[in-house]
Motif scaffolding. Sequence first.
Motif, PDB file in Angstrom:
ATOM      1  N   GLY A 232       1.422  14.433   3.227  1.00  0.00           N
ATOM      2  CA  GLY A 232       2.567  14.118   2.000  1.00  0.00           C
ATOM      3  C   GLY A 232       3.649  13.406   2.244  1.00  0.00           C
ATOM      4  N   GLY A 233       4.168  12.305   3.405  1.00  0.00           N
ATOM      5  CA  GLY A 233       4.852  11.096   3.530  1.00  0.00           C
ATOM      6  C   GLY A 233       4.019  10.435   3.598  1.00  0.00           C
ATOM      7  N   GLY A 234       2.737   9.911   3.541  1.00  0.00           N
ATOM      8  CA  GLY A 234       1.506   9.091   2.716  1.00  0.00           C
ATOM      9  C   GLY A 234       1.227   8.990   1.408  1.00  0.00           C
TER      10      GLY A 234
ATOM     11  N   LEU B 255       3.798   7.777   9.409  1.00  0.00           N
ATOM     12  CA  LEU B 255       4.107   7.748  10.848  1.00  0.00           C
ATOM     13  C   LEU B 255       5.596   8.547  11.740  1.00  0.00           C
ATOM     14  CD1 LEU B 255       3.617   5.481  13.152  1.00  0.00           C
ATOM     15  CD2 LEU B 255       5.489   4.001  12.229  1.00  0.00           C
ATOM     16  N   PRO B 256       6.431   8.889  10.679  1.00  0.00           N
ATOM     17  CA  PRO B 256       7.054   9.681  11.683  1.00  0.00           C
ATOM     18  C   PRO B 256       6.549  11.191  11.892  1.00  0.00           C
ATOM     19  CG  PRO B 256       8.258   8.773   9.422  1.00  0.00           C
ATOM     20  CD  PRO B 256       6.804   8.478   9.174  1.00  0.00           C
ATOM     21  N   GLY B 257       5.678  11.568  10.725  1.00  0.00           N
ATOM     22  CA  GLY B 257       4.582  12.816  11.291  1.00  0.00           C
ATOM     23  C   GLY B 257       4.240  12.712  12.545  1.00  0.00           C
ATOM     24  N   ILE B 258       3.205  11.231  12.394  1.00  0.00           N
ATOM     25  CA  ILE B 258       2.280  11.413  13.220  1.00  0.00           C
ATOM     26  C   ILE B 258       3.117  11.307  14.495  1.00  0.00           C
ATOM     27  CG2 ILE B 258       0.355   9.370  14.353  1.00  0.00           C
ATOM     28  CD1 ILE B 258       0.073   8.322  11.539  1.00  0.00           C
TER      29      ILE B 258
ATOM     30  N   LEU C  96      -4.712  -6.459  -4.228  1.00  0.00           N
ATOM     31  CA  LEU C  96      -2.893  -6.339  -3.448  1.00  0.00           C
ATOM     32  C   LEU C  96      -2.743  -5.337  -3.947  1.00  0.00           C
ATOM     33  CD1 LEU C  96      -0.768  -7.752  -3.219  1.00  0.00           C
ATOM     34  CD2 LEU C  96      -0.189  -8.550  -5.501  1.00  0.00           C
ATOM     35  N   THR C  97      -2.446  -4.391  -4.660  1.00  0.00           N
ATOM     36  CA  THR C  97      -1.885  -3.325  -4.654  1.00  0.00           C
ATOM     37  C   THR C  97      -2.685  -2.159  -4.499  1.00  0.00           C
ATOM     38  OG1 THR C  97      -1.117  -2.974  -7.649  1.00  0.00           O
ATOM     39  CG2 THR C  97      -0.829  -1.013  -6.433  1.00  0.00           C
ATOM     40  N   PHE C  98      -4.126  -1.656  -4.063  1.00  0.00           N
ATOM     41  CA  PHE C  98      -5.199  -1.311  -3.439  1.00  0.00           C
ATOM     42  C   PHE C  98      -4.271  -0.888  -1.413  1.00  0.00           C
ATOM     43  CE2 PHE C  98      -8.327   0.218  -1.519  1.00  0.00           C
ATOM     44  CZ  PHE C  98      -8.637   1.771  -1.584  1.00  0.00           C
ATOM     45  N   ILE C  99      -4.544  -2.541  -1.526  1.00  0.00           N
ATOM     46  CA  ILE C  99      -4.222  -3.590   0.135  1.00  0.00           C
ATOM     47  C   ILE C  99      -2.813  -2.702  -0.036  1.00  0.00           C
ATOM     48  CG2 ILE C  99      -3.813  -4.905   1.542  1.00  0.00           C
ATOM     49  CD1 ILE C  99      -5.886  -5.826   0.326  1.00  0.00           C
ATOM     50  N   ALA C 100      -1.458  -2.907  -0.798  1.00  0.00           N
ATOM     51  CA  ALA C 100      -0.488  -2.808   0.281  1.00  0.00           C
ATOM     52  C   ALA C 100      -0.112  -0.660  -0.021  1.00  0.00           C
ATOM     53  CB  ALA C 100       0.428  -2.742  -1.824  1.00  0.00           C
ATOM     54  N   MET C 101      -0.672  -0.305  -0.561  1.00  0.00           N
ATOM     55  CA  MET C 101      -0.945   1.218  -0.882  1.00  0.00           C
ATOM     56  C   MET C 101      -1.133   1.957   0.497  1.00  0.00           C
ATOM     57  SD  MET C 101      -3.003   3.874  -3.317  1.00  0.00           S
ATOM     58  CE  MET C 101      -5.098   3.217  -2.448  1.00  0.00           C
ATOM     59  N   LEU C 102      -2.757   1.214   1.161  1.00  0.00           N
ATOM     60  CA  LEU C 102      -3.384   1.421   1.804  1.00  0.00           C
ATOM     61  C   LEU C 102      -2.047   1.491   3.027  1.00  0.00           C
ATOM     62  CD1 LEU C 102      -6.392   0.744   1.909  1.00  0.00           C
ATOM     63  CD2 LEU C 102      -5.968   2.778   1.187  1.00  0.00           C
ATOM     64  N   ILE C 103      -1.728   0.164   3.699  1.00  0.00           N
ATOM     65  CA  ILE C 103      -0.460  -0.550   3.993  1.00  0.00           C
ATOM     66  C   ILE C 103       0.745   0.611   4.255  1.00  0.00           C
ATOM     67  CG2 ILE C 103       1.234  -1.830   5.313  1.00  0.00           C
ATOM     68  CD1 ILE C 103      -1.096  -4.006   4.525  1.00  0.00           C
ATOM     69  N   VAL C 104       1.406   0.581   3.254  1.00  0.00           N
ATOM     70  CA  VAL C 104       2.463   2.091   2.790  1.00  0.00           C
ATOM     71  C   VAL C 104       2.883   3.301   3.381  1.00  0.00           C
ATOM     72  CG1 VAL C 104       4.071   2.393   1.622  1.00  0.00           C
ATOM     73  CG2 VAL C 104       3.946   0.182   1.280  1.00  0.00           C
ATOM     74  N   GLN C 105       0.932   3.632   2.989  1.00  0.00           N
ATOM     75  CA  GLN C 105       0.916   5.165   3.341  1.00  0.00           C
ATOM     76  C   GLN C 105       0.844   5.356   4.677  1.00  0.00           C
ATOM     77  OE1 GLN C 105      -2.734   5.569   0.986  1.00  0.00           O
ATOM     78  NE2 GLN C 105      -1.637   7.307   0.347  1.00  0.00           N
ATOM     79  N   GLN C 106       0.310   4.333   5.230  1.00  0.00           N
ATOM     80  CA  GLN C 106       0.096   4.494   7.148  1.00  0.00           C
ATOM     81  C   GLN C 106       1.644   4.343   7.423  1.00  0.00           C
ATOM     82  OE1 GLN C 106      -2.538   5.041   8.552  1.00  0.00           O
ATOM     83  NE2 GLN C 106      -3.516   5.602   6.899  1.00  0.00           N
ATOM     84  N   LEU C 107       2.635   3.835   6.540  1.00  0.00           N
ATOM     85  CA  LEU C 107       3.869   3.485   7.557  1.00  0.00           C
ATOM     86  C   LEU C 107       4.743   4.987   6.792  1.00  0.00           C
ATOM     87  CD1 LEU C 107       4.544  -0.009   6.353  1.00  0.00           C
ATOM     88  CD2 LEU C 107       4.653   0.913   8.707  1.00  0.00           C
ATOM     89  N   PHE C 108       4.909   5.484   6.216  1.00  0.00           N
ATOM     90  CA  PHE C 108       5.197   6.992   5.505  1.00  0.00           C
ATOM     91  C   PHE C 108       4.494   8.201   6.427  1.00  0.00           C
ATOM     92  CE2 PHE C 108       8.022   6.113   2.132  1.00  0.00           C
ATOM     93  CZ  PHE C 108       8.195   4.672   2.081  1.00  0.00           C
TER      94      PHE C 108
END
Length: 302
Positions: free
Chosen positions: A69-71, A31-34, A17-29
């Motif tokens: 860094g955001g991710g 996003l501003p840089g992307i 659960l944490t690993f999947i949530a981590m991957l999703i949240v990393q992408q969201l964080f």
Amino acid sequence: MFKNQSGQVRAGWLILLTFIAMLIVQQLFSLPGILLLMFTEAPFSEGFSYLDMQTAFDSHPWISLLMQGGGTVGGIVITFLLWRFINKGSMKELGFRGSLKDLWFGLFLGALSIIFIFIVLMATGNVTLLNSLSNPHFSIFTITFLVLFILVGIFEEMFFRGYVMSTMASRGNKKWVIYVASALIFSIAHGANPNVSLLGLMNIALVGLLFAYMFDATKSLWLPIGYHITWNYFQGNIFGFAVSGTAPNGIYSVELAEGHDWLTGGAFGLEGGILATMLILVGFIATKLYSKSKNQKNTGSL
């Protein structure tokens, strides 16, 4: 299936659960840089789909830091939140405890390991230094990657050692199972890195075992965090080797001898070579001596 005999959710499900949530949240964080990179580069390219991301990162180091860094910050945030509200644990229980002397020793040991490998490769002619030791090339990457690797060291140890090992320990798993699981998850997470090699993944699993031992021996994340930071930074941003397959931006530039990837690590970086294997093993001995000395001092002070 989902709960153990004590009625607790099994460690594997919590980690997944944490690993999947981590991957999703990393992408969201990230996003501003992307988005900023897209708006900065797309108008000058034939189309964003043709954009060379690495070239764009080299042109915009601060945007690269914002994205990567955001991710990483996102990974830190979600790991803490799930540990705090799902596992009901504190930061001390996660591993942020003990003396900062552990951090300093980890920083020293990680840097010394890379310096030793570099010297051996230079002395054997397997690496050629393209700019002299007296002529380092400092750049904005010297700063941005220092920040990034500090964040990476904190995040990866926080999750792969602090969260994974502490969650498994709370469910009564045997120590060897905890060590192996942490190391394998750590290695698998690096499996999609550029220029990955079998020896590289084996060494990442091995250093995962070392980090697990450091965490267990000191009951703190500071030692593996310190080692992790300087291992990466000295490898990529001091001596100019690739770091787990990612492009380097060192104050020195090196050229690797062809046909000796088993020794130098090739395009994957020093972690893909046998010298890294040897130094990681030395790390176990150094950690044992350090923790023994530390325990003796603590006992003597009582």
